[in-house]
Write a protein that holds these residues in place. Structure first.
Motif, mmCIF file in Angstrom:
data_model
loop_
_atom_site.group_PDB
_atom_site.id
_atom_site.type_symbol
_atom_site.label_atom_id
_atom_site.label_comp_id
_atom_site.label_asym_id
_atom_site.label_seq_id
_atom_site.Cartn_x
_atom_site.Cartn_y
_atom_site.Cartn_z
ATOM 1 N N LEU A 94 -10.060 3.010 -1.553
ATOM 2 C CA LEU A 94 -9.740 1.621 -1.208
ATOM 3 C C LEU A 94 -11.037 0.828 -1.324
ATOM 4 C CD1 LEU A 94 -7.904 -0.589 -0.096
ATOM 5 C CD2 LEU A 94 -8.160 0.404 2.180
ATOM 6 N N PHE B 181 0.858 -1.192 0.000
ATOM 7 C CA PHE B 181 0.000 0.000 0.000
ATOM 8 C C PHE B 181 0.886 1.231 0.000
ATOM 9 C CE2 PHE B 181 -1.714 3.475 2.502
ATOM 10 C CZ PHE B 181 -3.035 3.573 2.103
ATOM 11 N N LYS C 218 -10.221 -4.357 4.013
ATOM 12 C CA LYS C 218 -9.990 -2.914 3.895
ATOM 13 C C LYS C 218 -9.830 -2.244 5.266
ATOM 14 C CE LYS C 218 -13.971 -2.450 1.801
ATOM 15 N NZ LYS C 218 -14.524 -3.829 1.843
#
Ligand SMILES: Nc1ncnc2c1ncn2[C@@H]1O[C@H](COP(=O)(O)OP(=O)(O)O)[C@@H](O)[C@H]1O
Ligand SMILES: [Mg+2]
Length: 258
Positions: free
Chosen positions: A36, A26, A44
């Protein structure tokens, strides 16, 4: 190349038998808005909580401005300017707006009495900065609509002057107007250079304010695109049938398309 304000590499997270995050990468650039996305249980919220120190990772690295870090609690990441607004807002309904914005740090007079004047004046300033429309800093939070409660949660986060703000499913229960207001707030924060992550099922929101979109599926990276160079159909396709093989970075995807 600019250094990401925050980056994660090879994140692993288990909850008992559940492998919630598998080698997840990320990155978030200063001033960027990242969407996201992914189906329910894709990981998430867990990924963001690993970032803020609400959860501890099993493996992998978290880098803040290029330096390896280990936040042991959200308080530690708040200290460097990371704020997360949770799905349930985490407010105290029976307290008023001002008290909620400064919860846990009410300004004191003579180190003793709560400086109410200062607290409500500062609360008003933060709300104005956000251009949100909460009638009164004296209103009890439980008497406010979902959209306004969310504004209070955001105001509280903004009052810490963060450099990174994470919104977890912020528009799930909002009216059309409240959603528009939130997206305007995000654009305003972006102007001020704040990096933001928005977790949402509503791709329209992400396509309206986002710069880049990252897709998780069953705890894995399955793709990333620049919003300018993709469309809702392609992102939906990644959410539904993405695999680790489709997990190109947005830059790689751009090169391949060229
Ligand atoms: N505190 C927790 N305890 C146990 N399992 C959890 C916890 N938080 C998340 N999980 C599990 O991890 C997986 C990912 O969850 P989550 O990050 O909430 O997904 P998302 O936010 O994408 O819907 C799910 O299988 C969920 O049940
Ligand atoms: Mg979630």
């Amino acid at each position: 190349m600019t250094t990401p304000i925050i980056e994660m590499r090879g994140i692993q997270k288990h909850f008992g038998a559940v492998h919630a995050l598998r080698n997840v990468n990320f990155s978030l650039m200063p001033g960027e808005i990242l969407g996201l996305v992914g189906d329910n249980s894709a990981g998430k919220s867990t990924l963001m909580k690993v970032m803020t120190g609400a959860y501890q990772r099993d493996d992998g690295d978290v880098l803040f401005k290029g330096a390896s870090t280990q936040f042991r609690s959200p308080q530690e990441s708040r200290d460097v300017g990371i704020e997360m607004i949770y799905q349930d807002f985490a407010l105290c309904g029976n307290m008023d707006v001002g008290q909620n914005i400064f919860l846990g740090r009410w300004p004191r007079k003579y180190g003793l009495f709560v400086d109410r004047e200062k607290m409500y004046a500062e609360a008003s300033t933060v709300l104005k900065r956000l251009k949100v429309d909460v009638n009164s800093v004296f209103q009890k939070v439980e008497s406010l609509s979902g959209g306004r409660q969310q504004s209070v949660a955001i105001a509280r986060a903004i009052s810490f002057n963060p450099r990174v703000v994470i919104f977890d499913e912020p528009t799930a229960n909002l009216s059309v107007m409240a959603t528009e207001r939130l997206l305007e707030t995000m654009a305003e924060l972006k102007k001020q250079g704040v990096a933001q992550v928005i977790i949402s099922h509503r791709l329209t929101d992400i396509f309206e304010v986002g710069d880049r979109v990252m897709v998780l599926k069953r705890g894995e990276n399955v793709g990333e695109r620049y919003v300018k160079h993709t469309n809702e159909r392609e992102v939906l396709e990644l959410i539904v049938s993405g695999t680790p093989e489709t997990a190109l970075s947005a830059d790689e995807a751009l090169k391949r398309a060229a």
